[in-house]
Design an enzyme around this catalytic site. Sequence first.
Site, PDB file in Angstrom:
ATOM      1  N   GLU A  90      17.093  25.024  53.993  1.00 48.39           N
ATOM      2  CA  GLU A  90      15.962  24.633  54.837  1.00 48.39           C
ATOM      3  C   GLU A  90      16.150  23.198  55.310  1.00 48.39           C
ATOM      4  O   GLU A  90      16.208  22.269  54.502  1.00 48.39           O
ATOM      5  CB  GLU A  90      14.629  24.767  54.083  1.00 48.39           C
ATOM      6  CG  GLU A  90      13.493  24.406  55.029  1.00 48.39           C
ATOM      7  CD  GLU A  90      12.119  24.293  54.381  1.00 48.39           C
ATOM      8  OE1 GLU A  90      11.900  24.797  53.279  1.00 48.39           O
ATOM      9  OE2 GLU A  90      11.276  23.650  55.030  1.00 48.39           O
ATOM     10  N   ASP A 113       9.887  31.152  42.705  1.00 46.29           N
ATOM     11  CA  ASP A 113      10.233  30.125  41.709  1.00 46.29           C
ATOM     12  C   ASP A 113      10.741  30.760  40.411  1.00 46.29           C
ATOM     13  O   ASP A 113      11.280  30.076  39.554  1.00 46.29           O
ATOM     14  CB  ASP A 113       8.974  29.300  41.339  1.00 46.29           C
ATOM     15  CG  ASP A 113       8.388  28.557  42.531  1.00 46.29           C
ATOM     16  OD1 ASP A 113       9.133  28.247  43.474  1.00 46.29           O
ATOM     17  OD2 ASP A 113       7.170  28.263  42.501  1.00 46.29           O
ATOM     18  N   HIS A 124      13.642  29.908  44.750  1.00 41.32           N
ATOM     19  CA  HIS A 124      13.039  28.847  45.562  1.00 41.32           C
ATOM     20  C   HIS A 124      13.294  27.473  44.957  1.00 41.32           C
ATOM     21  O   HIS A 124      12.814  27.192  43.862  1.00 41.32           O
ATOM     22  CB  HIS A 124      11.538  29.130  45.644  1.00 41.32           C
ATOM     23  CG  HIS A 124      10.756  28.181  46.471  1.00 41.32           C
ATOM     24  ND1 HIS A 124       9.686  27.485  45.980  1.00 41.32           N
ATOM     25  CD2 HIS A 124      10.879  27.819  47.773  1.00 41.32           C
ATOM     26  CE1 HIS A 124       9.165  26.740  46.942  1.00 41.32           C
ATOM     27  NE2 HIS A 124       9.869  26.924  48.043  1.00 41.32           N
ATOM     28  N   ARG A 125      14.078  26.649  45.623  1.00 41.66           N
ATOM     29  CA  ARG A 125      14.506  25.336  45.106  1.00 41.66           C
ATOM     30  C   ARG A 125      15.268  25.533  43.797  1.00 41.66           C
ATOM     31  O   ARG A 125      15.169  24.708  42.874  1.00 41.66           O
ATOM     32  CB  ARG A 125      13.321  24.392  44.903  1.00 41.66           C
ATOM     33  CG  ARG A 125      12.353  24.328  46.082  1.00 41.66           C
ATOM     34  CD  ARG A 125      11.179  23.404  45.833  1.00 41.66           C
ATOM     35  NE  ARG A 125      10.114  23.614  46.806  1.00 41.66           N
ATOM     36  CZ  ARG A 125       8.909  23.045  46.748  1.00 41.66           C
ATOM     37  NH1 ARG A 125       8.625  22.204  45.774  1.00 41.66           N
ATOM     38  NH2 ARG A 125       7.998  23.291  47.666  1.00 41.66           N
ATOM     39  N   GLU A 135      17.397  29.217  47.633  1.00 44.72           N
ATOM     40  CA  GLU A 135      16.780  28.466  48.738  1.00 44.72           C
ATOM     41  C   GLU A 135      16.779  27.004  48.326  1.00 44.72           C
ATOM     42  O   GLU A 135      16.483  26.681  47.163  1.00 44.72           O
ATOM     43  CB  GLU A 135      15.340  28.949  48.958  1.00 44.72           C
ATOM     44  CG  GLU A 135      14.657  28.361  50.186  1.00 44.72           C
ATOM     45  CD  GLU A 135      13.812  27.103  49.959  1.00 44.72           C
ATOM     46  OE1 GLU A 135      13.253  26.591  50.931  1.00 44.72           O
ATOM     47  OE2 GLU A 135      13.732  26.605  48.810  1.00 44.72           O
ATOM     48  N   LYS A 174      14.735  20.025  56.449  1.00 42.65           N
ATOM     49  CA  LYS A 174      13.401  19.412  56.336  1.00 42.65           C
ATOM     50  C   LYS A 174      13.218  18.379  57.450  1.00 42.65           C
ATOM     51  O   LYS A 174      13.135  17.173  57.205  1.00 42.65           O
ATOM     52  CB  LYS A 174      13.247  18.759  54.957  1.00 42.65           C
ATOM     53  CG  LYS A 174      12.901  19.767  53.877  1.00 42.65           C
ATOM     54  CD  LYS A 174      11.463  20.230  53.997  1.00 42.65           C
ATOM     55  CE  LYS A 174      11.048  21.185  52.894  1.00 42.65           C
ATOM     56  NZ  LYS A 174       9.929  22.043  53.299  1.00 42.65           N
ATOM     57  N   HIS A 181      13.169  18.180  48.226  1.00 45.29           N
ATOM     58  CA  HIS A 181      12.104  18.771  49.053  1.00 45.29           C
ATOM     59  C   HIS A 181      11.322  17.742  49.858  1.00 45.29           C
ATOM     60  O   HIS A 181      11.056  17.916  51.042  1.00 45.29           O
ATOM     61  CB  HIS A 181      11.137  19.556  48.159  1.00 45.29           C
ATOM     62  CG  HIS A 181      10.005  20.162  48.919  1.00 45.29           C
ATOM     63  ND1 HIS A 181       8.832  19.477  49.189  1.00 45.29           N
ATOM     64  CD2 HIS A 181       9.860  21.374  49.508  1.00 45.29           C
ATOM     65  CE1 HIS A 181       8.023  20.254  49.890  1.00 45.29           C
ATOM     66  NE2 HIS A 181       8.621  21.408  50.096  1.00 45.29           N
ATOM     67  N   ASP A 231      16.316  22.651  49.946  1.00 46.13           N
ATOM     68  CA  ASP A 231      15.814  21.806  51.038  1.00 46.13           C
ATOM     69  C   ASP A 231      16.751  20.621  51.240  1.00 46.13           C
ATOM     70  O   ASP A 231      17.179  20.012  50.263  1.00 46.13           O
ATOM     71  CB  ASP A 231      14.427  21.260  50.669  1.00 46.13           C
ATOM     72  CG  ASP A 231      13.465  22.359  50.289  1.00 46.13           C
ATOM     73  OD1 ASP A 231      13.069  23.122  51.185  1.00 46.13           O
ATOM     74  OD2 ASP A 231      13.131  22.474  49.095  1.00 46.13           O
TER      75      ASP A 231
HETATM   76  O1  G3P Z   1      11.657  28.246  52.643  1.00 46.71           O
HETATM   77  C1  G3P Z   1      10.440  28.679  52.133  1.00 46.71           C
HETATM   78  C2  G3P Z   1       9.670  27.544  51.528  1.00 46.71           C
HETATM   79  O2  G3P Z   1      10.537  26.806  50.735  1.00 46.71           O
HETATM   80  C3  G3P Z   1       9.037  26.646  52.558  1.00 46.71           C
HETATM   81  O3  G3P Z   1       8.117  25.761  52.001  1.00 46.71           O
HETATM   82  O4  G3P Z   1       7.395  23.569  51.185  1.00 46.71           O
HETATM   83  O5  G3P Z   1       8.468  25.160  49.624  1.00 46.71           O
HETATM   84  O6  G3P Z   1       9.814  24.025  51.357  1.00 46.71           O
HETATM   85  P1  G3P Z   1       8.479  24.582  51.002  1.00 46.71           P
HETATM   86 CA    CA Z   2      11.897  24.990  51.154  1.00 42.63          CA
END
Ligand code: G3P
Ligand code: CA
Length: 240
Positions: free
Chosen positions: A112, A234, A10-11, A37, A114, A52, A39
Amino acid sequence: MNKKPVIFAHRGASGTHPENTMVAFEAAAEKGADGIELDVQMTRDGEIVIIHDETVKRTTNGRGAIARMTMAEVSELDAGSWFSPVFAGEKIPTLDEFFTWAAGNHLQINIELKTNKVPYHGIEKQVLDLIEAYNMRGRVIISSFNFDSIKRVIELDPYIAVAGLIWKIRRDALARAKDLGLTALHTQASYAFSNYGKEAVDSGMLLRLYTINHPKEWQRIKNSGIPVEALITDFPERFS
Ligand code: G3P
Ligand code: CA
């Protein structure tokens, strides 16, 4: 029964590295993640950048909204020091730069969009053009909380992998996803455990869960028997 889920960092490996930076993506690969993943937002002069928030305040040494900054301004910022002085000098990467790096590995990539706060006119086409330019179609899943954005992606490229993103439990999520012909939802565990989640699974929807950081949480999901295709975490090292 759950088989081993696909692990998306995640990120990047954002539990141990500054989120959405190249060093976090490299660490994710080293830690054995199956995918990343990230953003994306768009600068005033149309560059797709990986960050993000809509503003740079939280994760850099600068201030201001990405939509009002030029790429030249964004590239001046330090996106590592806020996390630790060890990462001083890390930059906000462009999607271009990320793909150049990703061309050297086989990781899956969840982009993702945004677009849920700033509409970023044209971002869907820009991202699709970059995916095409780097020949990444087979490795990418595009997701967004903004289903209109997903709709635009599908109109531009009906065959690219897409997924709807859901925050908490949304009663209308499945109907909206079905309207768009989606086959995957990225949700929190609470949705997966809800009756809505069950209905989604029963109707053939793939679930990918965010943000699962504790193996015990995953064990609970596994024990429930809810089929989960992927975890977005994460800490990819805890699941790899
Ligand atoms: O893509 C899943 C998650 O990343 C969505 O929430 O706020 O972490 O971008 P956020
Ligand atoms: Ca995200």
